[in-house]
Design an enzyme around this catalytic site. Structure first.
Site, PDB file in Angstrom:
ATOM      1  N   PHE A   1      -8.442  20.809 -25.172  1.00  0.00           N
ATOM      2  CA  PHE A   1      -8.605  19.220 -25.183  1.00  0.00           C
ATOM      3  C   PHE A   1      -9.819  19.040 -24.173  1.00  0.00           C
ATOM      4  CE2 PHE A   1      -8.415  14.786 -23.766  1.00  0.00           C
ATOM      5  CZ  PHE A   1      -8.672  14.269 -25.054  1.00  0.00           C
ATOM      6  N   THR A   2     -10.734  17.969 -24.563  1.00  0.00           N
ATOM      7  CA  THR A   2     -12.062  17.765 -23.909  1.00  0.00           C
ATOM      8  C   THR A   2     -11.907  17.696 -22.344  1.00  0.00           C
ATOM      9  OG1 THR A   2     -11.737  15.395 -24.253  1.00  0.00           O
ATOM     10  CG2 THR A   2     -13.093  16.633 -26.081  1.00  0.00           C
TER      11      THR A   2
ATOM     12  N   ASP B   1       0.579  20.157 -20.801  1.00  0.00           N
ATOM     13  CA  ASP B   1       0.003  18.800 -21.020  1.00  0.00           C
ATOM     14  C   ASP B   1       0.987  18.179 -22.082  1.00  0.00           C
ATOM     15  OD1 ASP B   1      -1.350  16.670 -22.179  1.00  0.00           O
ATOM     16  OD2 ASP B   1      -3.461  17.539 -22.000  1.00  0.00           O
TER      17      ASP B   1
ATOM     18  N   LYS C   1      -0.378   6.856 -23.489  1.00  0.00           N
ATOM     19  CA  LYS C   1      -0.065   7.500 -24.829  1.00  0.00           C
ATOM     20  C   LYS C   1       1.402   7.133 -25.282  1.00  0.00           C
ATOM     21  CE  LYS C   1      -3.972   9.814 -24.566  1.00  0.00           C
ATOM     22  NZ  LYS C   1      -4.747   9.690 -23.370  1.00  0.00           N
TER      23      LYS C   1
ATOM     24  N   TYR D   1       0.905  -1.248  -0.202  1.00  0.00           N
ATOM     25  CA  TYR D   1      -0.032  -0.145   0.147  1.00  0.00           C
ATOM     26  C   TYR D   1       0.916   1.157  -0.033  1.00  0.00           C
ATOM     27  CZ  TYR D   1      -3.838   3.249   0.996  1.00  0.00           C
ATOM     28  OH  TYR D   1      -4.477   4.312   0.945  1.00  0.00           O
TER      29      TYR D   1
ATOM     30  N   ARG E   1     -13.989  14.286 -34.200  1.00  0.00           N
ATOM     31  CA  ARG E   1     -13.198  15.199 -33.300  1.00  0.00           C
ATOM     32  C   ARG E   1     -13.718  16.613 -34.113  1.00  0.00           C
ATOM     33  NH1 ARG E   1     -10.605  13.210 -28.644  1.00  0.00           N
ATOM     34  NH2 ARG E   1     -12.666  13.566 -28.357  1.00  0.00           N
TER      35      ARG E   1
ATOM     36  N   PHE F   1     -19.523  13.403 -26.267  1.00  0.00           N
ATOM     37  CA  PHE F   1     -19.033  12.745 -27.433  1.00  0.00           C
ATOM     38  C   PHE F   1     -19.133  11.278 -26.844  1.00  0.00           C
ATOM     39  CE2 PHE F   1     -14.922  12.264 -26.017  1.00  0.00           C
ATOM     40  CZ  PHE F   1     -14.426  13.333 -25.138  1.00  0.00           C
TER      41      PHE F   1
HETATM   42  O1  PLI Z   1      -7.522   9.675 -21.034  1.00  0.00           O
HETATM   43  P1  PLI Z   1      -6.695  10.184 -19.981  1.00  0.00           P
HETATM   44  O2  PLI Z   1      -7.474  10.386 -18.861  1.00  0.00           O
HETATM   45  O3  PLI Z   1      -5.404   9.286 -19.286  1.00  0.00           O
HETATM   46  O4  PLI Z   1      -5.939  11.470 -20.177  1.00  0.00           O
HETATM   47  C1  PLI Z   1      -6.703  12.794 -20.861  1.00  0.00           C
HETATM   48  C2  PLI Z   1      -6.048  13.359 -21.824  1.00  0.00           C
HETATM   49  C3  PLI Z   1      -5.326  14.643 -21.688  1.00  0.00           C
HETATM   50  N1  PLI Z   1      -4.751  15.279 -22.481  1.00  0.00           N
HETATM   51  C4  PLI Z   1      -4.676  14.908 -23.692  1.00  0.00           C
HETATM   52  C5  PLI Z   1      -4.029  15.601 -24.602  1.00  0.00           C
HETATM   53  C6  PLI Z   1      -5.270  13.763 -24.099  1.00  0.00           C
HETATM   54  O5  PLI Z   1      -5.196  13.560 -25.467  1.00  0.00           O
HETATM   55  C7  PLI Z   1      -5.853  12.952 -23.082  1.00  0.00           C
HETATM   56  C8  PLI Z   1      -6.915  11.898 -23.709  1.00  0.00           C
HETATM   57  N2  PLI Z   1      -6.888  11.413 -24.715  1.00  0.00           N
HETATM   58  C9  PLI Z   1      -7.633  10.335 -25.354  1.00  0.00           C
HETATM   59  C10 PLI Z   1      -8.402   9.549 -24.520  1.00  0.00           C
HETATM   60  C11 PLI Z   1      -7.886  10.397 -26.860  1.00  0.00           C
HETATM   61  O6  PLI Z   1      -8.409   9.422 -27.249  1.00  0.00           O
HETATM   62  O7  PLI Z   1      -7.186  11.196 -27.498  1.00  0.00           O
END
Ligand code: PLI
Length: 457
Positions: free
Chosen positions: A123-124, A214, A257, A71, A381, A448
């Site tokens: 970004f969303t 970011d 990513k 933990y 998008r 979306f």
């Molecule tokens: O999906 P998360 O919560 O690990 O990350 C959110 C997120 C933050 N910043 C940017 C630039 C992103 O592209 C992002 C998540 N992107 C997704 C899920 C996508 O499909 O692009």
């Protein structure tokens, strides 16, 4: 020959099935013409997202077996902390379950009600996490980013005149911080130049403004700097990354990513105050400050993946595979965002389906039509992603109305890219026969993901 061959060989495979034409029609109707609501079993090639969809290496899987699931004080956290120090140069790290967990902690600490957050395109999830504590996100990206055909090499750059305009209008004390995304997702995976970041640091120092990145796709951004910016032609990617991050006060990061993993995130900073404040919040929302919602094994995979994903040979293969798909489409005149981005090829739905009005959602329509044609899953998008104006409640129709063909890392071969291109080209040939959509269900947040549509006859 197209680019370098893959710098890996395949050890494990996962079978995929191509559903029949009849099943594809049923499946997309059942999903309300929203590709997020399709069952993964109904998908042949999944280009919905590059988030959490990478194939891990044998080295990462080996690391998973070394998960320390204590933990408190898991050794995997310290490996992650060290990898972030080595690759990105930040002293302090707070782990989170994924990127939006980091956005929540960072932005709810830094944004006070009524404040403004200038960013190089929204970004969303970032926009929502600025709005929830009462802030407003405003756009500072250069105009070229809103033009799908501009071939500017750094379409992610910050426009200093726009930034100055916001400071003049609102006053520097109303600016919570300046937010800069690497390899800007909604602009088409477009990079920011090192020169732009360096100048931004000087600019913000004059006004005593913090800069938060970011940095989610920063390794892919670093590759573009090496490829396109004078003076970086032979600089190791890690050196480029460390210089980039040196111009910020901190970052939020979705590990899903560039770190080649299925789950994970963090925030990292040079600033002890930000660190102490967010570390005290992480225990409320995510988990203890040495796991933040991740299992020990997941932190180990992120630590190893951060280093792997910053290797030049890997990035060269990665960026060139995306380019391969884009060039197949450009060759026959399919309208896509130029230059081809880092993580995806983006179709320009306004040019693809010019007969559809904006409120028949051209990009959402096109994503549904691609699925119906070939069981390739892509993502809207455009206006559906952008959502409504938080003050007026009206739909916002951004200049970019795009369909994203997002390439998971190390997952698909170039034959999969060719199959995808064939389907898009086929549809382009009969684009006049494609009818629009009507939105019949709209959730309150991030619509979306869950909105539903019906086909117009
Ligand atoms: O999906 P998360 O919560 O690990 O990350 C959110 C997120 C933050 N910043 C940017 C630039 C992103 O592209 C992002 C998540 N992107 C997704 C899920 C996508 O499909 O692009």
């Amino acid at each position: 020959m197209n680019g370098p061959a893959e710098p890996f060989k395949i050890k494990v495979v996962e079978p995929v099935n191509l559903p029949s034409e009849q099943r594809r029609k049923e499946a997309i109707r059942e999903a309300g013409y929203n590709t997020f609501l399709l069952l993964s079993d109904d998908v042949y090639i999944d280009l919905l997202t590059d988030s959490g969809t990478a194939a891990m290496s044998d080295n990462q899987w080996a690391g998973m077996m070394l998960g320390d699931e204590a933990y408190a004080g898991s050794k995997n956290f310290y490996h992650l902390d060290q990898a972030i120090k080595d690759v990105l140069g930040y002293n302090y790290t707070v782990p989170t379950h994924q990127g939006r967990g980091a956005e929540h902690l960072m932005y709810s600490y830094l944004v006070k009600p009524g404040q403004i957050v200038p960013r190089n395109m929204y970004f969303t999830t970032s926009k929502v996490h600025v709005e929830l504590p009462g802030g407003k996100m405003v756009d500072t990206i250069i105009d070229e980013a809103h033009d799908p055909e501009s071939t500017h090499p750094f379409k992610g750059n910050v426009d200093f005149k726009k930034l100055q305009g916001f400071i003049d209008t609102y006053g520097a004390d109303k600016i919570a911080f300046v937010n800069v995304e690497m390899d800007v997702n909604m602009a088409g995976g477009q990079p920011v130049s090192m020169e732009n970041l360096r100048k931004l640091r000087e600019f913000c120092d004059d006004y005593k403004l913090k800069i938060i990145f970011d940095a989610t796709r920063s390794s892919e951004n670093a590759y573009f700097i090496r490829e396109r910016e004078k003076g970086y032609e032979s600089t190791p990617i890690i050196e480029i990354l460390r210089e980039m991050m040196s111009y910020s006060d901190g970052c939020i990061y979705s590990s899903k990513k560039d770190c080649l993993v299925n789950i994970g995130g963090f925030l990292a900073t040079h600033d002890k105050e930000i660190f102490e404040a967010t570390r005290s919040m992480v225990v409320v929302y995510e988990g203890l400050h040495t796991y933040g919602g991740m299992a020990g094994r997941d932190m180990e995979a992120v630590a190893r993946g951060l280093r792997e994903g910053a290797q030049y040979e890997y990035l060269k293969y990665r960026i060139n595979q995306v380019r391969y798909l884009g060039e197949l489409l450009i060759k026959v005149g399919v309208p896509i965002v130029r230059p081809i981005g880092g993580h995806a090829v983006f179709l320009n739905a306004l040019k693809f389906l010019p007969h559809l009005p904006r409120d028949q959602w051209p990009a959402q329509t096109l994503a549904g039509a691609i699925y119906e044609d070939s069981a390739v899953r892509t993502m809207e998008r455009g206006a559906i992603s952008k959502g409504r104006d938080s003050e007026t409640g009206e739909n916002i129709f951004p200049k970019l109305e795009l369909v994203r063909l997002t390439i998971p890392r190390r997952v698909y071969t170039n034959t999969h890219m060719e199959y995808t291109a064939e389907s898009v080209i086929n549809l382009y040939g009969k684009r006049n026969e494609i009818n629009g959509l009507k939105m019949v269900y709209e959730p309150k947040y991030l619509r979306f993901f869950q909105a539903r549509f019906e086909k117009l006859e």
